[in-house]
Design an enzyme around this catalytic site. Sequence first.
Site, PDB file in Angstrom:
ATOM      1  N   THR A   1      -1.156  29.986 -25.085  1.00 40.53           N
ATOM      2  CA  THR A   1      -0.491  30.837 -24.096  1.00 40.53           C
ATOM      3  C   THR A   1      -1.485  31.472 -23.138  1.00 40.53           C
ATOM      4  O   THR A   1      -1.276  31.486 -21.922  1.00 40.53           O
ATOM      5  CB  THR A   1       0.314  31.940 -24.805  1.00 40.53           C
ATOM      6  OG1 THR A   1       1.292  31.339 -25.646  1.00 40.53           O
ATOM      7  CG2 THR A   1       1.003  32.846 -23.793  1.00 40.53           C
TER       8      THR A   1
ATOM      9  N   CYS B   1      -2.480  28.447 -30.529  1.00 34.35           N
ATOM     10  CA  CYS B   1      -1.711  28.943 -29.393  1.00 34.35           C
ATOM     11  C   CYS B   1      -2.499  28.781 -28.099  1.00 34.35           C
ATOM     12  O   CYS B   1      -3.686  29.114 -28.032  1.00 34.35           O
ATOM     13  CB  CYS B   1      -1.348  30.410 -29.604  1.00 34.35           C
ATOM     14  SG  CYS B   1      -0.273  31.066 -28.303  1.00 34.35           S
TER      15      CYS B   1
END
Length: 280
Positions: A188, A186
Amino acid sequence: MPRIDADLKLDFKDVLLRPKRSSLKSRAEVDLQQTFTFRNSKQTYSGIPIIVANMDTVGTFEMAVVMSQHSMFTAVHKHYSLDDWKRFATTHPECLQHVAVSSGSGQNDLEKMSRILEAVPQVKFICLDVANGYSEHFVEFVKLVRAKFPEHTIMAGNVVTGEMVEELILSGADIIKVGVGPGSVCTTRTKTGVGYPQLSAVIECADSAHGLKGHIISERPPPASRESSAVAPAAALSDGISQSSASASRTELGWKPTRCLGTCCFTPFPSSCLMSYCHY
């Protein structure tokens, strides 16, 4: 106005488990099986609360077959077709109690998921997975899915704060996925600057969920990082762990460790060590 939260927030890498005296003679005596009854679906599930994440290279039917043999769960990714699901249900009916159908929050996603659940009624779990679990649209979608499938157990997320956990549970979700940015691939946090230290998120979200008789799942950080020890504290503080790292996908590639160091956190070593899931 934006506000800086100056309270102490911790990630799994910031803590260790303090040991305590134990009456167990061996880790092989540990029983990881748990039984859960879910708030909204009223369904009961028994198994080891380690869940393969619904990534397209990880949450596969092949993985589900292996995991179900050890009473572990797989959130199957949303890219399989209806025919794929029908074939899987025919060839591996023993796995269906340990899998969830995954869906986004679009109308096409809902229609596809509905067709799958109608064709394979043995599947009683739904995983609603979106990039932003804080959107009003997602809350309304959870309400819609709950109304359409009142007896299915719904996982929904991801979020990292208590108030959103409460809203999703009151909207119909049974299990809330906790974690923004801690997953093994990830980006993000690095791309958007959005996130929350995972340990603090789990503590806050567990408190909110348990107050409503709901449950949470903690995302697990990547095993290749310094946070490889995160499985144990995550298991201690949450109701389940979502595993999305490469250590899971290696099973499909036939990867096997050359030796075991006896430090695997998935099951008590050595009598029930899964071996193929070991990342050492």
